[in-house]
Motif scaffolding. Sequence first.
Motif, mmCIF file in Angstrom:
data_model
loop_
_atom_site.group_PDB
_atom_site.id
_atom_site.type_symbol
_atom_site.label_atom_id
_atom_site.label_comp_id
_atom_site.label_asym_id
_atom_site.label_seq_id
_atom_site.Cartn_x
_atom_site.Cartn_y
_atom_site.Cartn_z
ATOM 1 N N SER A 273 -17.023 2.171 10.096
ATOM 2 C CA SER A 273 -15.995 3.110 9.656
ATOM 3 C C SER A 273 -14.605 2.542 9.931
ATOM 4 N N GLY A 274 -14.455 1.909 11.065
ATOM 5 C CA GLY A 274 -13.187 1.275 11.412
ATOM 6 C C GLY A 274 -12.849 0.141 10.465
ATOM 7 N N GLN A 275 -13.850 -0.635 10.105
ATOM 8 C CA GLN A 275 -13.632 -1.728 9.167
ATOM 9 C C GLN A 275 -13.208 -1.180 7.802
ATOM 10 N N ALA A 276 -13.852 -0.103 7.373
ATOM 11 C CA ALA A 276 -13.502 0.524 6.091
ATOM 12 C C ALA A 276 -12.069 1.053 6.127
ATOM 13 N N ASP A 277 -11.685 1.668 7.244
ATOM 14 C CA ASP A 277 -10.315 2.166 7.386
ATOM 15 C C ASP A 277 -9.302 1.023 7.280
ATOM 16 N N GLN A 278 -9.654 -0.122 7.862
ATOM 17 C CA GLN A 278 -8.752 -1.269 7.810
ATOM 18 C C GLN A 278 -8.572 -1.761 6.377
ATOM 19 N N VAL A 279 -9.667 -1.814 5.625
ATOM 20 C CA VAL A 279 -9.581 -2.245 4.228
ATOM 21 C C VAL A 279 -8.719 -1.265 3.442
ATOM 22 N N GLU A 280 -8.959 0.022 3.641
ATOM 23 C CA GLU A 280 -8.174 1.044 2.952
ATOM 24 C C GLU A 280 -6.690 0.907 3.301
ATOM 25 N N GLY A 281 -6.406 0.673 4.554
ATOM 26 C CA GLY A 281 -5.019 0.506 4.986
ATOM 27 C C GLY A 281 -4.357 -0.702 4.360
ATOM 28 N N LYS A 282 -5.094 -1.813 4.290
ATOM 29 C CA LYS A 282 -4.543 -3.029 3.690
ATOM 30 C C LYS A 282 -4.262 -2.819 2.206
ATOM 31 N N VAL A 283 -5.155 -2.119 1.512
ATOM 32 C CA VAL A 283 -4.938 -1.841 0.096
ATOM 33 C C VAL A 283 -3.701 -0.959 -0.083
ATOM 34 N N GLN A 284 -3.592 0.064 0.741
ATOM 35 C CA GLN A 284 -2.453 0.975 0.631
ATOM 36 C C GLN A 284 -1.146 0.239 0.930
ATOM 37 N N LYS A 285 -1.163 -0.666 1.911
ATOM 38 C CA LYS A 285 0.038 -1.456 2.185
ATOM 39 C C LYS A 285 0.392 -2.325 0.986
ATOM 40 N N GLY A 286 -0.616 -2.886 0.328
ATOM 41 C CA GLY A 286 -0.382 -3.699 -0.860
ATOM 42 C C GLY A 286 0.247 -2.895 -1.983
ATOM 43 N N VAL A 287 -0.235 -1.667 -2.175
ATOM 44 C CA VAL A 287 0.346 -0.789 -3.187
ATOM 45 C C VAL A 287 1.816 -0.531 -2.869
ATOM 46 N N GLY A 288 2.099 -0.292 -1.613
ATOM 47 C CA GLY A 288 3.484 -0.068 -1.200
ATOM 48 C C GLY A 288 4.370 -1.275 -1.456
ATOM 49 N N LYS A 289 3.833 -2.470 -1.198
ATOM 50 C CA LYS A 289 4.609 -3.696 -1.446
ATOM 51 C C LYS A 289 4.922 -3.843 -2.934
ATOM 52 N N VAL A 290 3.933 -3.535 -3.770
ATOM 53 C CA VAL A 290 4.164 -3.624 -5.216
ATOM 54 C C VAL A 290 5.225 -2.613 -5.642
ATOM 55 N N LYS A 291 5.124 -1.396 -5.129
ATOM 56 C CA LYS A 291 6.135 -0.389 -5.465
ATOM 57 C C LYS A 291 7.529 -0.827 -5.034
ATOM 58 N N ASP A 292 7.631 -1.406 -3.840
ATOM 59 C CA ASP A 292 8.918 -1.905 -3.354
ATOM 60 C C ASP A 292 9.438 -3.022 -4.263
ATOM 61 N N ALA A 293 8.559 -3.918 -4.656
ATOM 62 C CA ALA A 293 8.967 -5.034 -5.516
ATOM 63 C C ALA A 293 9.448 -4.516 -6.869
ATOM 64 N N LEU A 294 8.752 -3.550 -7.415
ATOM 65 C CA LEU A 294 9.157 -2.993 -8.702
ATOM 66 C C LEU A 294 10.505 -2.280 -8.599
ATOM 67 N N ARG A 295 10.705 -1.584 -7.506
ATOM 68 C CA ARG A 295 11.971 -0.877 -7.302
ATOM 69 C C ARG A 295 13.112 -1.871 -7.145
#
Length: 58
Positions: free
Chosen positions: A33-55
């Motif tokens: 479960s912890g490993q899954a949370d880490q993957v989810e967190g990394k994906v969400q951080k990536g989405v945020g980076k893309v949003k920042d780059a687009l902005r």
Amino acid sequence: MNEDRVKGQAKDVKGSAKETIGKAIGDKETERSGQADQVEGKVQKGVGKVKDALRDDS
């Protein structure tokens, strides 16, 4: 900094803690479960980076 990046970092840290606890007590379910949370967190951080780059490009 995008809100997704902050939330993603929090999920990543939480997942790391869960994985460590799961390993320490021998609970494979908590560890996975912890490993899954880490993957989810990394994906969400990536989405945020893309949003920042687009902005920044606008």
